[in-house]
Motif scaffolding. Sequence first.
Motif, PDB file in Angstrom:
ATOM      1  N   GLN A   1       0.820  -1.207   0.000  1.00 27.18           N
ATOM      2  CA  GLN A   1       0.000   0.000   0.000  1.00 27.18           C
ATOM      3  C   GLN A   1       0.855   1.259   0.000  1.00 27.18           C
ATOM      4  O   GLN A   1       0.549   2.241  -0.697  1.00 27.18           O
ATOM      5  N   ARG A   2       1.938   1.224   0.762  1.00 25.95           N
ATOM      6  CA  ARG A   2       2.834   2.384   0.769  1.00 25.95           C
ATOM      7  C   ARG A   2       3.490   2.583  -0.596  1.00 25.95           C
ATOM      8  O   ARG A   2       3.722   3.721  -1.028  1.00 25.95           O
ATOM      9  N   LEU A   3       3.776   1.489  -1.280  1.00 28.39           N
ATOM     10  CA  LEU A   3       4.343   1.592  -2.622  1.00 28.39           C
ATOM     11  C   LEU A   3       3.341   2.216  -3.583  1.00 28.39           C
ATOM     12  O   LEU A   3       3.690   3.080  -4.403  1.00 28.39           O
ATOM     13  N   ARG A   4       2.077   1.808  -3.501  1.00 26.07           N
ATOM     14  CA  ARG A   4       1.071   2.399  -4.386  1.00 26.07           C
ATOM     15  C   ARG A   4       0.913   3.893  -4.112  1.00 26.07           C
ATOM     16  O   ARG A   4       0.712   4.686  -5.042  1.00 26.07           O
ATOM     17  N   ASP A   5       0.991   4.267  -2.833  1.00 25.52           N
ATOM     18  CA  ASP A   5       0.938   5.696  -2.503  1.00 25.52           C
ATOM     19  C   ASP A   5       2.129   6.433  -3.115  1.00 25.52           C
ATOM     20  O   ASP A   5       1.995   7.573  -3.605  1.00 25.52           O
TER      21      ASP A   5
ATOM     22  N   TYR B   1       9.689   0.681  -2.864  1.00 24.30           N
ATOM     23  CA  TYR B   1       9.808  -0.583  -3.596  1.00 24.30           C
ATOM     24  C   TYR B   1      10.718  -1.551  -2.844  1.00 24.30           C
ATOM     25  O   TYR B   1      10.418  -2.747  -2.728  1.00 24.30           O
ATOM     26  N   ARG B   2      11.833  -1.043  -2.306  1.00 27.15           N
ATOM     27  CA  ARG B   2      12.778  -1.915  -1.609  1.00 27.15           C
ATOM     28  C   ARG B   2      12.241  -2.409  -0.262  1.00 27.15           C
ATOM     29  O   ARG B   2      12.764  -3.385   0.290  1.00 27.15           O
ATOM     30  N   SER B   3      11.212  -1.749   0.265  1.00 29.49           N
ATOM     31  CA  SER B   3      10.627  -2.219   1.519  1.00 29.49           C
ATOM     32  C   SER B   3       9.683  -3.400   1.311  1.00 29.49           C
ATOM     33  O   SER B   3       9.292  -4.069   2.271  1.00 29.49           O
ATOM     34  N   VAL B   4       9.324  -3.669   0.063  1.00 27.19           N
ATOM     35  CA  VAL B   4       8.501  -4.835  -0.246  1.00 27.19           C
ATOM     36  C   VAL B   4       9.383  -6.079  -0.181  1.00 27.19           C
ATOM     37  O   VAL B   4      10.502  -6.076  -0.711  1.00 27.19           O
ATOM     38  N   PRO B   5       8.945  -7.154   0.467  1.00 25.60           N
ATOM     39  CA  PRO B   5       9.762  -8.376   0.498  1.00 25.60           C
ATOM     40  C   PRO B   5      10.181  -8.777  -0.911  1.00 25.60           C
ATOM     41  O   PRO B   5       9.333  -8.852  -1.815  1.00 25.60           O
ATOM     42  N   PRO B   6      11.472  -9.029  -1.154  1.00 30.02           N
ATOM     43  CA  PRO B   6      11.950  -9.288  -2.518  1.00 30.02           C
ATOM     44  C   PRO B   6      11.206 -10.398  -3.240  1.00 30.02           C
ATOM     45  O   PRO B   6      10.955 -10.298  -4.451  1.00 30.02           O
TER      46      PRO B   6
ATOM     47  N   LEU C   1       8.222 -11.100  -3.123  1.00 33.00           N
ATOM     48  CA  LEU C   1       6.839 -10.712  -3.438  1.00 33.00           C
ATOM     49  C   LEU C   1       6.763  -9.539  -4.412  1.00 33.00           C
ATOM     50  O   LEU C   1       5.662  -9.131  -4.791  1.00 33.00           O
ATOM     51  N   ARG C   2       7.894  -8.995  -4.824  1.00 39.99           N
ATOM     52  CA  ARG C   2       7.873  -7.787  -5.643  1.00 39.99           C
ATOM     53  C   ARG C   2       7.223  -7.990  -7.004  1.00 39.99           C
ATOM     54  O   ARG C   2       6.623  -7.057  -7.550  1.00 39.99           O
ATOM     55  N   ILE C   3       7.316  -9.179  -7.567  1.00 41.56           N
ATOM     56  CA  ILE C   3       6.736  -9.383  -8.892  1.00 41.56           C
ATOM     57  C   ILE C   3       5.207  -9.297  -8.863  1.00 41.56           C
ATOM     58  O   ILE C   3       4.563  -9.205  -9.910  1.00 41.56           O
ATOM     59  N   TYR C   4       4.609  -9.311  -7.665  1.00 37.89           N
ATOM     60  CA  TYR C   4       3.147  -9.278  -7.563  1.00 37.89           C
ATOM     61  C   TYR C   4       2.593  -7.894  -7.234  1.00 37.89           C
ATOM     62  O   TYR C   4       1.374  -7.703  -7.228  1.00 37.89           O
ATOM     63  N   VAL C   5       3.450  -6.913  -6.934  1.00 38.72           N
ATOM     64  CA  VAL C   5       2.957  -5.660  -6.347  1.00 38.72           C
ATOM     65  C   VAL C   5       2.073  -4.861  -7.292  1.00 38.72           C
ATOM     66  O   VAL C   5       1.200  -4.118  -6.847  1.00 38.72           O
ATOM     67  N   LEU C   6       2.260  -4.983  -8.605  1.00 42.43           N
ATOM     68  CA  LEU C   6       1.441  -4.227  -9.546  1.00 42.43           C
ATOM     69  C   LEU C   6       0.213  -5.005  -9.999  1.00 42.43           C
ATOM     70  O   LEU C   6      -0.642  -4.442 -10.696  1.00 42.43           O
ATOM     71  N   GLY C   7       0.137  -6.266  -9.629  1.00 43.45           N
ATOM     72  CA  GLY C   7      -1.010  -7.066 -10.056  1.00 43.45           C
ATOM     73  C   GLY C   7      -1.046  -7.337 -11.549  1.00 43.45           C
ATOM     74  O   GLY C   7      -2.103  -7.646 -12.100  1.00 43.45           O
ATOM     75  N   ASP C   8       0.074  -7.206 -12.221  1.00 45.94           N
ATOM     76  CA  ASP C   8       0.179  -7.407 -13.675  1.00 45.94           C
ATOM     77  C   ASP C   8       1.090  -8.608 -13.903  1.00 45.94           C
ATOM     78  O   ASP C   8       2.312  -8.491 -13.816  1.00 45.94           O
ATOM     79  N   MET C   9       0.514  -9.751 -14.207  1.00 47.07           N
ATOM     80  CA  MET C   9       1.329 -10.949 -14.338  1.00 47.07           C
ATOM     81  C   MET C   9       1.970 -11.075 -15.716  1.00 47.07           C
ATOM     82  O   MET C   9       2.712 -12.013 -15.962  1.00 47.07           O
TER      83      MET C   9
END
Length: 383
Positions: free
Chosen positions: A115-119, A140-145, A147-155
């Motif tokens: 959520q912080r990344l989206r903000d 971005y770097r605070s997201v667990p590495p 799990l980063r491929i999922y943060v945008l919801g674009d597979m």
Amino acid sequence: MTWREPTYRLVDGERIDGAWCHVWRRYRPDSEYFLDDLIVFADGAITCGERTDLAGLEKMLATGHLAVTDPATPPRPDEPSKWSSRHGEPLTPEGFLLEVADRIEALSGRPTAGQRLRDAIESFQQEPTDSGRALLRAAYRSVPPHLRIYVLGDMDRQDRPLRILLTDIGDAVDGDGPVVTADMHQDVVDYFGRGDEGVRSEQQRRAVLHADDPSGPGRPALVSHETVYPQGWPEQPGLFMLRNDFPAPVVLAGESYASVSHGYWSLSAADASDRSRIRDAASGREAHELGGRATRRADWPHVRLGVMAELLRAKFTQHPELAEVLVSTGDATISYTGLSDSPFWRDIADGRARNWMGRLLELVRSELVAQRFLRPEGPNVLT
């Protein structure tokens, strides 16, 4: 890591929500690992064989007391190209710690790393400066590495747009990807803009399709408790009138019953003599006990919901004063509890509960209000 919810613990009567996942644990440095549950709670407490916190979990991972992947499984081969890879980063103890911290934030109702990344993305879109990009990189770097491929919801593109945007112009993305240009940065900004437009379009579409959703929160849930009155039922109206054993005579299909319980259990019996005995029982509780001992109709599981619904309609349409009690509950969810009825009908704190009585009471309540709304006088009589 797969997390499972819900779970909780009670502290001084207060419920502390939690979530759990599997980890591998061992008792001593020379012992075998075994699968165990690691549970995290909204207040930061963590349990896995013992009570600890994030600092304690970090120590358990560092000493090998816990492992986040099966130690017997060979490590995954290195990817030949980070840019071309379709897999996330490997799960590591450091990444797992970030994920646990994130899970605690989610359980406590605070913004997660995602959520912080989206903000940060939204802020950068509004002001695409170097300082904004630095904040975006930190988010971005605070997201667990892993799990980063999922943060945008674009597979399809995964997190590649972010990796491009966070790479300086003239440098290769991930060291082995394309060399970034100003046009590539702009393409990512446009990509985020198209995503925002898609979200807005979907929100507008849902606003139309869900136009009849409640506009605000409803009343708090109402609990209908099983009640016992040794001195007789109170004369003043109250929520106890919602109970099936309340002595409100109902007429259904030409037959009169002293209460909904009398009607339900009498109609459930296969034998005519049993139906008569149950109908004439001295109380709803006695009718329930007699009905439970009688042989039931073979088709009862298929018709019981419909029969109960008709009995409730009869009760509240034939007794206007009881209808007023039911309608007075507004739009509150009705939790029908107790010990006598089966989990099919009541609401209990485990997976067996169906709460069909509460749901049928809500249905009949809505029908009563709708009947008032549809009277010839017009909709102004709606209460």
